[in-house]
Motif scaffolding. Structure first.
Motif, PDB file in Angstrom:
ATOM      1  N   TRP A 210       9.861   1.209 -17.743  1.00 43.18           N
ATOM      2  CA  TRP A 210       8.615   1.327 -16.988  1.00 43.18           C
ATOM      3  C   TRP A 210       8.533   2.692 -16.322  1.00 43.18           C
ATOM      4  CZ3 TRP A 210       4.983  -2.344 -17.562  1.00 43.18           C
ATOM      5  CH2 TRP A 210       5.409  -3.598 -18.020  1.00 43.18           C
ATOM      6  N   LEU A 211       7.302   3.195 -16.204  1.00 46.11           N
ATOM      7  CA  LEU A 211       7.064   4.502 -15.598  1.00 46.11           C
ATOM      8  C   LEU A 211       5.893   4.391 -14.636  1.00 46.11           C
ATOM      9  CD1 LEU A 211       7.723   7.613 -15.642  1.00 46.11           C
ATOM     10  CD2 LEU A 211       5.895   7.796 -17.338  1.00 46.11           C
ATOM     11  N   GLU A 212       6.117   4.763 -13.371  1.00 49.02           N
ATOM     12  CA  GLU A 212       5.028   4.753 -12.387  1.00 49.02           C
ATOM     13  C   GLU A 212       4.061   5.887 -12.696  1.00 49.02           C
ATOM     14  OE1 GLU A 212       2.644   5.942  -9.203  1.00 49.02           O
ATOM     15  OE2 GLU A 212       4.498   7.077  -9.535  1.00 49.02           O
ATOM     16  N   ILE A 213       2.756   5.562 -12.693  1.00 49.74           N
ATOM     17  CA  ILE A 213       1.782   6.562 -13.124  1.00 49.74           C
ATOM     18  C   ILE A 213       0.666   6.808 -12.118  1.00 49.74           C
ATOM     19  CG2 ILE A 213       0.370   4.880 -14.384  1.00 49.74           C
ATOM     20  CD1 ILE A 213      -0.137   7.053 -16.488  1.00 49.74           C
ATOM     21  N   LEU A 214       0.316   5.817 -11.277  1.00 50.99           N
ATOM     22  CA  LEU A 214      -0.803   6.023 -10.355  1.00 50.99           C
ATOM     23  C   LEU A 214      -0.780   4.977  -9.249  1.00 50.99           C
ATOM     24  CD1 LEU A 214      -3.226   3.690 -10.990  1.00 50.99           C
ATOM     25  CD2 LEU A 214      -3.370   5.029 -13.070  1.00 50.99           C
ATOM     26  N   GLY A 215      -1.645   5.192  -8.248  1.00 50.19           N
ATOM     27  CA  GLY A 215      -1.847   4.237  -7.170  1.00 50.19           C
ATOM     28  C   GLY A 215      -3.291   3.781  -7.149  1.00 50.19           C
ATOM     29  N   CYS A 216      -3.531   2.533  -6.687  1.00 52.71           N
ATOM     30  CA  CYS A 216      -4.894   2.017  -6.711  1.00 52.71           C
ATOM     31  C   CYS A 216      -5.025   0.882  -5.698  1.00 52.71           C
ATOM     32  CB  CYS A 216      -5.252   1.517  -8.113  1.00 52.71           C
ATOM     33  SG  CYS A 216      -4.226   0.124  -8.669  1.00 52.71           S
ATOM     34  N   GLY A 217      -6.200   0.299  -5.616  1.00 50.21           N
ATOM     35  CA  GLY A 217      -6.430  -0.836  -4.743  1.00 50.21           C
ATOM     36  C   GLY A 217      -7.904  -1.053  -4.474  1.00 50.21           C
ATOM     37  N   MET A 218      -8.196  -2.074  -3.713  1.00 50.67           N
ATOM     38  CA  MET A 218      -9.565  -2.347  -3.281  1.00 50.67           C
ATOM     39  C   MET A 218      -9.873  -1.504  -2.037  1.00 50.67           C
ATOM     40  SD  MET A 218     -10.665  -4.491  -5.498  1.00 50.67           S
ATOM     41  CE  MET A 218     -12.214  -5.021  -4.762  1.00 50.67           C
ATOM     42  N   VAL A 219     -11.049  -0.926  -2.007  1.00 58.06           N
ATOM     43  CA  VAL A 219     -11.421  -0.044  -0.896  1.00 58.06           C
ATOM     44  C   VAL A 219     -11.341  -0.809   0.423  1.00 58.06           C
ATOM     45  CG1 VAL A 219     -13.247   1.391   0.083  1.00 58.06           C
ATOM     46  CG2 VAL A 219     -12.897   1.327  -2.397  1.00 58.06           C
ATOM     47  N   HIS A 220     -10.660  -0.221   1.399  1.00 57.65           N
ATOM     48  CA  HIS A 220     -10.458  -0.870   2.695  1.00 57.65           C
ATOM     49  C   HIS A 220     -11.808  -1.069   3.398  1.00 57.65           C
ATOM     50  CE1 HIS A 220      -8.841  -1.773   6.641  1.00 57.65           C
ATOM     51  NE2 HIS A 220      -7.607  -1.788   6.127  1.00 57.65           N
ATOM     52  N   PRO A 221     -12.007  -2.228   4.020  1.00 60.27           N
ATOM     53  CA  PRO A 221     -13.277  -2.467   4.734  1.00 60.27           C
ATOM     54  C   PRO A 221     -13.599  -1.403   5.774  1.00 60.27           C
ATOM     55  CG  PRO A 221     -12.045  -4.514   4.512  1.00 60.27           C
ATOM     56  CD  PRO A 221     -11.141  -3.418   4.020  1.00 60.27           C
ATOM     57  N   ASN A 222     -12.579  -0.845   6.442  1.00 59.51           N
ATOM     58  CA  ASN A 222     -12.844   0.199   7.441  1.00 59.51           C
ATOM     59  C   ASN A 222     -13.458   1.441   6.802  1.00 59.51           C
ATOM     60  OD1 ASN A 222     -11.881  -1.378   9.502  1.00 59.51           O
ATOM     61  ND2 ASN A 222      -9.834  -0.438   9.540  1.00 59.51           N
ATOM     62  N   VAL A 223     -13.038   1.781   5.582  1.00 69.19           N
ATOM     63  CA  VAL A 223     -13.614   2.930   4.881  1.00 69.19           C
ATOM     64  C   VAL A 223     -15.087   2.673   4.597  1.00 69.19           C
ATOM     65  CG1 VAL A 223     -13.518   4.339   2.782  1.00 69.19           C
ATOM     66  CG2 VAL A 223     -11.398   3.586   3.878  1.00 69.19           C
ATOM     67  N   LEU A 224     -15.407   1.461   4.175  1.00 70.74           N
ATOM     68  CA  LEU A 224     -16.804   1.118   3.919  1.00 70.74           C
ATOM     69  C   LEU A 224     -17.627   1.209   5.203  1.00 70.74           C
ATOM     70  CD1 LEU A 224     -16.318  -1.948   1.533  1.00 70.74           C
ATOM     71  CD2 LEU A 224     -16.947   0.388   0.901  1.00 70.74           C
ATOM     72  N   ARG A 225     -17.076   0.742   6.310  1.00 67.09           N
ATOM     73  CA  ARG A 225     -17.807   0.821   7.581  1.00 67.09           C
ATOM     74  C   ARG A 225     -18.047   2.267   7.992  1.00 67.09           C
ATOM     75  NH1 ARG A 225     -13.850  -3.276   8.896  1.00 67.09           N
ATOM     76  NH2 ARG A 225     -14.840  -5.350   8.871  1.00 67.09           N
ATOM     77  N   HIS A 226     -17.063   3.132   7.753  1.00 70.25           N
ATOM     78  CA  HIS A 226     -17.201   4.536   8.153  1.00 70.25           C
ATOM     79  C   HIS A 226     -18.334   5.245   7.406  1.00 70.25           C
ATOM     80  CE1 HIS A 226     -12.761   4.637   9.644  1.00 70.25           C
ATOM     81  NE2 HIS A 226     -13.600   4.350  10.635  1.00 70.25           N
TER      82      HIS A 226
END
Length: 364
Positions: A288-304
């Protein structure tokens, strides 16, 4: 024969001899001016016809006009001869050896840098999925680079050991060289209403330097914001990207829980690979090889950015362009990307007109 007739005959002989003795066209032009110019010898004699009697003009006028015409004809003939000789000499000096190999044209000698090539490949892949390109400034405010991305004041990324800060402004605030392309996402969300589907490739800057890190490198981040975006969509986008980019039919992906301030939940993504000697093969094997980071956008970012997390949601990811270029094209040291070594560029670079496309193959 009168003295005037004798003078005309002698003048013609002198001019004719001078014309035949002219070594080049510039010398011939001097002779022409000396004979037929405004103050030339023949012109002066033609001016003298006005002082002659009518009978003398009838005699000497035709003689002088005939002399002028004959001299002009001799000059033209000599000029043609000298021109032909000059052309023959030039052709002899500039002859081409058709047996010599052709020089490589400039358009073939030039090379596209691997980073530029990979950016074009990323653009081709994500444009096919319906994403647009977003860009932003390299110099950012602390607010866009950190605060609006839910990065707390005491986060290590804000320290000078990791971030390049500019000198303080009058109000005490400090601009930074952006540490990621995430501020582009913030700017785009502030200026546009959902649905949003963008990628943000560009230069970023961090205080780091070794075989796999440089103070300036390239990153691409993706963002999707709408009312139904979910992890299943994110997984599909990343799988399709990896298959297209690494040009493999299948690729296994492993999502591991992680933490990023701007996403929740957050994950790091590994892809399956195998190592055969010094060769890394993507899409096969049990490693296995780590290639990137990801996730669901944090609610605080949406509020900002003025979006209601109860109505909108989204996902984001980010990866190093230089890193995936190293993985795909077997480049061992990140620092060589920025060494300005033409030998390296000729080896790893791409043909000028070798534009990547999904139909024709990204890395033909």
């Amino acid at each position: 024969m009168s003295d005037t007739q004798s003078e005309i005959g002698k003048l013609e002989e002198e001019i004719a001899a001078a014309i035949q003795g002219a070594a080049d066209e510039s010398a011939l032009e001097e002779i022409r001016v000396g004979a037929l110019g405004k103050k030339g010898s023949i012109t002066e004699k033609l001016k003298g016809l006005g002082a002659m009697s009518i009978d003398e003009r009838k005699t000497f006028g035709p003689m002088l006009n005939g002399l002028r015409d004959r001299v002009a004809t001799m000059i033209d003939a000599r000029k043609a001869t000298l021109g032909a000789a000059a052309l023959d000499a030039r052709l002899a000096a500039e002859k081409v050896d058709v047996t010599l190999p052709l020089r490589e044209p400039a358009i073939s000698a030039g090379r596209i840098h691997p980073v530029s090539q990979v950016i074009d490949e990323l653009t081709a892949i994500f444009a096919d999925m319906g994403f647009s390109i977003a860009e932003g400034p390299h110099i950012e405010t602390d607010t866009y680079n950190f605060t609006m991305l839910n990065i707390p004041e005491d986060h290590p990324a804000r320290q000078e050991m990791d971030t390049f800060y500019l000198n303080p402004r009058e109000d005490g605030s400090r601009l930074v060289l952006r540490t990621h392309t995430s501020p582009v996402q913030i700017r785009h969300m502030l200026a546009n209403k959902p649905p949003i589907r963008i990628i943000a490739p560009g230069r970023v800057f961090r205080c780091d330097y070794d075989q796999t890190h440089t103070p300036m490198f390239h990153q691409v981040e993706g963002l999707v914001i709408d009312k139904q975006a979910n992890l299943a969509n994110l997984k599909w986008v990343l799988e399709e990207f990896c298959k297209a980019f690494f040009e493999v039919d299948e690729v296994k992906m492993r999502f591991r829980a992680s933490h990023f301030p701007f996403t929740e939940p957050s994950m790091e993504v590994d892809i399956n690979c195998s190592r055969v000697g010094n060769e890394l093969r993507i899409g096969e094997g049990d490693d296995w090889l780590e290639i990137l980071g990801c996730g669901m956008v944090h609610p605080n970012v949406l509020r900002h950015v003025g979006l209601d997390p109860a109505e909108y949601q989204g996902f984001a990811w980010g990866m190093g362009i230089d890193r995936i270029a190293m993985l795909k094209y077997g480049i061992p040291d990140l620092r060589t990307f920025f060494a300005s070594d033409l030998r390296w560029l000729r080896h790893y670079g791409f043909a000028t007109l070798d534009l990547p496309s999904l139909a024709g193959g990204l890395s033909r």
